[in-house]
Design a protein around this motif. Structure first.
Motif, PDB file in Angstrom:
ATOM      1  N   LEU A  84     -44.872-176.591  16.380  1.00 43.57           N
ATOM      2  CA  LEU A  84     -44.853-176.023  14.907  1.00 43.57           C
ATOM      3  C   LEU A  84     -44.465-176.890  13.896  1.00 43.57           C
ATOM      4  CD1 LEU A  84     -45.259-172.926  13.806  1.00 43.57           C
ATOM      5  CD2 LEU A  84     -42.732-172.726  14.014  1.00 43.57           C
ATOM      6  N   PRO A  85     -45.500-177.354  13.419  1.00 39.38           N
ATOM      7  CA  PRO A  85     -45.221-178.349  12.093  1.00 39.38           C
ATOM      8  C   PRO A  85     -44.805-177.634  10.973  1.00 39.38           C
ATOM      9  CG  PRO A  85     -47.242-178.781  13.119  1.00 39.38           C
ATOM     10  CD  PRO A  85     -47.017-177.507  13.535  1.00 39.38           C
ATOM     11  N   PRO A  86     -43.950-178.334  10.107  1.00 41.15           N
ATOM     12  CA  PRO A  86     -43.560-177.616   8.727  1.00 41.15           C
ATOM     13  C   PRO A  86     -45.049-176.887   8.287  1.00 41.15           C
ATOM     14  CG  PRO A  86     -42.738-179.625   8.879  1.00 41.15           C
ATOM     15  CD  PRO A  86     -43.554-179.642  10.180  1.00 41.15           C
ATOM     16  N   ILE A 136     -40.354-165.907  18.977  1.00 39.73           N
ATOM     17  CA  ILE A 136     -40.326-166.183  17.555  1.00 39.73           C
ATOM     18  C   ILE A 136     -41.203-167.168  17.193  1.00 39.73           C
ATOM     19  CG2 ILE A 136     -38.697-166.634  15.796  1.00 39.73           C
ATOM     20  CD1 ILE A 136     -38.076-164.130  16.235  1.00 39.73           C
ATOM     21  N   VAL A 137     -40.996-168.311  17.851  1.00 37.37           N
ATOM     22  CA  VAL A 137     -41.546-169.655  17.271  1.00 37.37           C
ATOM     23  C   VAL A 137     -42.957-169.349  17.608  1.00 37.37           C
ATOM     24  CG1 VAL A 137     -41.972-172.222  18.226  1.00 37.37           C
ATOM     25  CG2 VAL A 137     -39.511-171.029  18.148  1.00 37.37           C
ATOM     26  N   GLN A 138     -43.433-168.869  18.543  1.00 36.22           N
ATOM     27  CA  GLN A 138     -44.889-168.375  18.700  1.00 36.22           C
ATOM     28  C   GLN A 138     -45.441-167.811  17.609  1.00 36.22           C
ATOM     29  OE1 GLN A 138     -46.139-166.756  22.436  1.00 36.22           O
ATOM     30  NE2 GLN A 138     -45.300-168.518  23.686  1.00 36.22           N
ATOM     31  N   ALA A 139     -44.650-166.746  17.241  1.00 30.58           N
ATOM     32  CA  ALA A 139     -44.910-165.806  16.140  1.00 30.58           C
ATOM     33  C   ALA A 139     -45.527-166.628  14.676  1.00 30.58           C
ATOM     34  CB  ALA A 139     -43.994-164.825  15.842  1.00 30.58           C
ATOM     35  N   PHE A 140     -44.713-167.574  14.506  1.00 30.01           N
ATOM     36  CA  PHE A 140     -44.850-168.088  13.290  1.00 30.01           C
ATOM     37  C   PHE A 140     -46.169-168.973  13.119  1.00 30.01           C
ATOM     38  CE2 PHE A 140     -40.410-167.562  12.109  1.00 30.01           C
ATOM     39  CZ  PHE A 140     -40.435-167.063  11.029  1.00 30.01           C
ATOM     40  N   LYS A 141     -46.423-169.455  14.372  1.00 30.70           N
ATOM     41  CA  LYS A 141     -47.744-170.446  14.450  1.00 30.70           C
ATOM     42  C   LYS A 141     -48.829-169.199  14.488  1.00 30.70           C
ATOM     43  CE  LYS A 141     -49.752-173.964  16.851  1.00 30.70           C
ATOM     44  NZ  LYS A 141     -49.215-175.533  17.170  1.00 30.70           N
ATOM     45  N   ILE A 142     -48.692-168.180  15.232  1.00 33.86           N
ATOM     46  CA  ILE A 142     -49.814-167.279  15.160  1.00 33.86           C
ATOM     47  C   ILE A 142     -50.055-166.516  13.600  1.00 33.86           C
ATOM     48  CG2 ILE A 142     -50.401-164.829  16.005  1.00 33.86           C
ATOM     49  CD1 ILE A 142     -48.515-165.510  18.495  1.00 33.86           C
ATOM     50  N   ALA A 143     -48.851-166.435  13.278  1.00 34.68           N
ATOM     51  CA  ALA A 143     -49.163-165.647  11.677  1.00 34.68           C
ATOM     52  C   ALA A 143     -49.542-166.638  10.860  1.00 34.68           C
ATOM     53  CB  ALA A 143     -47.674-165.245  11.289  1.00 34.68           C
ATOM     54  N   GLU A 144     -49.374-167.986  10.838  1.00 30.41           N
ATOM     55  CA  GLU A 144     -49.909-168.836   9.880  1.00 30.41           C
ATOM     56  C   GLU A 144     -51.309-169.256  10.340  1.00 30.41           C
ATOM     57  OE1 GLU A 144     -46.819-172.036  10.194  1.00 30.41           O
ATOM     58  OE2 GLU A 144     -45.432-170.427   9.355  1.00 30.41           O
ATOM     59  N   THR A 145     -51.702-169.196  11.466  1.00 30.65           N
ATOM     60  CA  THR A 145     -53.209-169.176  11.604  1.00 30.65           C
ATOM     61  C   THR A 145     -54.122-168.119  11.234  1.00 30.65           C
ATOM     62  OG1 THR A 145     -52.361-170.332  13.728  1.00 30.65           O
ATOM     63  CG2 THR A 145     -54.713-169.961  13.955  1.00 30.65           C
ATOM     64  N   VAL A 146     -53.703-167.138  11.691  1.00 24.22           N
ATOM     65  CA  VAL A 146     -54.405-165.849  11.032  1.00 24.22           C
ATOM     66  C   VAL A 146     -54.279-165.294   9.950  1.00 24.22           C
ATOM     67  CG1 VAL A 146     -55.194-165.367  13.443  1.00 24.22           C
ATOM     68  CG2 VAL A 146     -53.283-164.083  12.336  1.00 24.22           C
ATOM     69  N   ARG A 147     -53.257-165.769   9.286  1.00 27.75           N
ATOM     70  CA  ARG A 147     -52.666-165.125   7.833  1.00 27.75           C
ATOM     71  C   ARG A 147     -52.423-163.697   7.927  1.00 27.75           C
ATOM     72  NH1 ARG A 147     -51.723-168.864   3.856  1.00 27.75           N
ATOM     73  NH2 ARG A 147     -51.340-167.153   2.474  1.00 27.75           N
ATOM     74  N   LEU A 148     -51.788-163.366   8.873  1.00 28.45           N
ATOM     75  CA  LEU A 148     -51.177-161.927   8.996  1.00 28.45           C
ATOM     76  C   LEU A 148     -49.717-161.902   9.337  1.00 28.45           C
ATOM     77  CD1 LEU A 148     -54.129-160.046  10.722  1.00 28.45           C
ATOM     78  CD2 LEU A 148     -53.089-159.699   8.439  1.00 28.45           C
TER      79      LEU A 148
END
Lengths: 383, 307
Positions: free
Chosen positions: A187-189, A145-157
């Motif tokens: 995972l910063p804000p 879950i934590v990884q997923a936010f970082k991935i999502a916010e990096t690639v904007r998907l």
């Protein structure tokens, strides 16, 4: 801090650790405990988030879309019919390039009604443009879950995290609970300039003619391709922080294997029991768990499977009129690169237990059948 | 009807792609004049998904998020929650949907948002059919009307859905009807809505010359006649659905004139028009009775002081 918790609560703790600001969900078995615990955490101030208790899954995902468009971290969870009701908005979240995280607890689709697991709900969303990660343990679930936010916010998907109904969602395991303050360093804000902002008014999603739409879709594919590396990088970085990493695929005793079983979800753990058992008997066998399904990890899959003499793909799903879905994907990943025989097995649909015995049966068939039916073999059909 | 200053500021620019005489376009211009620049819009599939202009252009000076047809209220709920979590409590979030997106496909998410009393304004600009797809009947199409899916041989037989009753049943803090023919009243109501917290529902009557078979220059006149013939009463429902206040200070005009002016009613025979006249009068009387009833409720103010 370590706790014995159910898979669904591992999701909730992952969401808590991620500093999510808006949650919206609708109840459906077997994901309900995810949002029950989150609702409690919001109510008692453990999480500083708004929880929007909507009247349908369609509204749950659109509320999360709206929140994400405002530029905050947003989460929802669902299962089966709920995911199918969200289908239209799954596409919307991708087109709008919103870094939403959604957990889907794999549950069979009706009719007939079934609350037990198989992967047809999430796999039938394959082409919506969501990243998909299939988890095997409660620890992996929380961490992903934590990884997923970082991935999502990096690639904007958006990212969909998937776990098996009951076999994982309701199974209690020891989980090293992530502390929100520790996670902040990893995972910063979330901050973004691309958001609904009255100081910088823009229109999002306006009619795009054939002269622009094509390029916008091209950019989504580029982001998906970029995501392949981002998922790996984020996982490596997570490992640096917390000592745990999961890779995009997980090979197990594959190096000299004659036969490799391709697995996903909880079947991966069950398979390893049989791998060890058969290895003890001198049989050269290994397994490859597919964790990242979209974008598909072509090279990693090729690298492992091309060394085998045979590959058996175990699918808890079916594309009616075609074959198992992971089977199709593996075939397409290896096409033209290697001639290794690939055999497809269908198991466990509707939550039928995939026991070590079932895995052993598959392994023995794959190893010993002289002329196996290549594409589709149903295991345990009683008729 | 008290006069109100109409703000000179414009938040809608030239370059939009609406048809001539489009009521929905006038409605947006007035609504934004009332709400001002700290407004964020959520627009589902409707004429306005096109009117704003093609990517990358926009004819509005406020931010706008396009969403799926049935999702205006739920998307707006999420947007408001997201902005608040960013610390922005000032921005007014307004869902802006057509009658199809409100009366039909969007009514579930609208009902959900209203029941939760989400802090949003929901405006339905009502042109009484699916106009963006080329004039198909909606549940807001009035009885007797022709559309491409209610051709003359079997024109619309069922009455228009009473959306104000439905919304009043949700006990939300503010409900109003507004008409582009009465811009002062229109702007006053949007300004009032802006200052209220919770779900505010505004039903805007927005003539569609294209779909109603009406010369574009008669758009505003038709909107006026809809009010003066009591087809579309101007009203406010406050006190969480309990207090009804109907505007009556006008010279009544015949329903027949309103019907006769529009091509979409051209096929109606005299007795059919008579039946519509009776229905309009009955609805008006019911409305007045409801207003009267709401005056006598204990604990409510006798007079709404600001209209």
């Amino acid at each position: 801090m370590k706790k014995v918790i159910m898979g669904n609560h591992a999701v909730s703790y992952g969401v808590k650790a991620s500093g999510v600001k808006v949650i919206s969900a609708y109840p459906i078995t077997p994901q309900t405990q995810i949002v029950e615990l989150l609702s409690e955490m919001c109510a008692n101030g453990e999480i500083d988030a708004k929880f929007i208790k909507v009247e349908s899954e369609h509204s749950a995902l659109t509320a999360v879309v709206g929140a994400s468009a405002a530029g905050v971290r947003a989460f929802t969870a669902t299962s089966s019919q709920g995911l199918l009701l969200m289908h239209e908005i799954l596409h919307w979240a991708v087109g709008a390039r919103l870094p939403i995280v959604l957990t889907n607890v794999n549950r069979s689709v009706g009719p007939p009604w079934s609350i037990w697991t198989d992967q047809n709900d999430s796999l039938s969303q394959r082409d919506t443009g969501w990243l998909q990660l299939y988890c095997e343990s409660n620890q992996e679930t929380q961490d992903t879950i934590v990884q997923a936010f970082k991935i999502a916010e990096t690639v904007r998907l958006p990212v969909m995290l998937v776990l098996d109904a009951f076999f994982l969602s309701h199974t209690y395991e020891i989980v090293d609970i992530l502390e929100p303050n520790d996670v902040k360093k990893f995972l910063p804000p979330y901050e973004t300039d691309i958001r609904i902002d009255v100081e910088h008014p823009h229109a999002f999603g306006n009619l795009a003619g054939p002269d622009t739409y094509f390029e916008l879709r091209f950019m989504i594919q580029k982001a998906m391709e970029e995501a392949r590396d981002v998922v790996k990088k984020v996982d490596a970085e997570f490992k640096e922080h917390f000592g745990r990493g999961y890779g995009v695929v997980q090979p197990y005793r594959c190096d000299d294997a004659d036969l490799i079983l391709v697995t996903s979800g909880t079947i991966a753990s069950t398979s390893r029991v049989i791998i060890d058992e058969m290895r003890d008997e001198g049989i050269k066998i290994g397994s490859l768990k597919i964790r990242l399904f979209r974008p598909f990890p072509f090279d990693e899959v090729y690298e492992v499977l091309s060394k085998a003499k045979k590959v058996a793909v175990i699918d808890r799903n079916i594309s009616f009129g075609h074959h198992g879905i992971f089977f199709q994907e593996i075939k397409s990943a290896l096409y033209g690169r290697t001639d290794v025989p690939i055999i497809g097995y269908i198991v466990g649909i509707g939550g039928r237990d995939v026991t070590p015995k079932v895995i052993r049966e598959i392994a023995e068939k794959a190893l010993n059948d002289e002329n196996p039916e290549r594409d589709i073999n149903w295991i345990g059909v009683k008729m | 009807m008290k006069p109100a200053r109409i703000p000179e500021e414009e938040y809608m620019t030239s370059g939009h792609v609406a048809c001539q005489g489009c009521g929905a376009t006038q409605a947006m211009r007035f609504a934004l004049k009332a709400l001002g620049p700290k407004t964020a819009l959520v627009i589902p599939a409707c004429c306005w998904s096109v009117i704003d202009g093609p990517f990358p252009h926009s004819s509005l000076r406020v931010p706008l998020f396009h969403t799926a047809f049935e999702a205006a209220a739920s998307t707006a709920s999420g947007l408001k929650a997201g902005l608040e979590m960013r610390g922005d409590t000032e921005t007014t979030v307004m869902a802006w949907a057509g009658d199809g997106g409100t009366f039909d496909i969007g009514i579930q998410s609208l009902s959900g948002a209203a029941e939760r009393n989400e802090d949003i304004i929901y405006t339905c600009y009502d042109n009484e059919a699916y106009m963006n797809t080329g004039i198909q009947r909606s549940s807001s199409t009035p009885v007797g009307a022709w559309t491409t899916t209610t051709p003359v041989a079997h024109y619309k037989k069922r009455p228009k859905k009473k959306i104000i009753d439905i919304m009043a049943a949700h006990s939300i803090p503010y409900i109003a009807t507004a008409s582009v023919a009465f811009p002062e009243d229109f702007i006053r109501k949007f300004k009032k809505a802006k200052e209220i917290k919770g779900t505010r529902f505004i039903h805007v009557f927005a003539p569609c010359p294209t779909g109603w078979k009406l010369p574009p220059e008669l758009s505003v006149a038709m909107a006026r006649q809809a009010v003066t013939s009591k087809v579309f009463p101007l009203l406010e429902v406050t006190e969480h659905g309990k207090r009804w206040k109907v505007w009556k200070d006008f010279e009544p005009t015949p329903v027949r004139d309103y019907i006769k002016a529009q091509g979409r009613f051209r096929h109606l025979k005299d007795e059919e028009i008579k039946a519509i006249e009776e229905e309009v009068e009955n609805n008006w009387q019911l409305l007045l009775a409801r207003e009267q009833m709401s005056m006598n409720l204990p604990g409510l103010n006798k007079e709404d002081d600001d209209s």
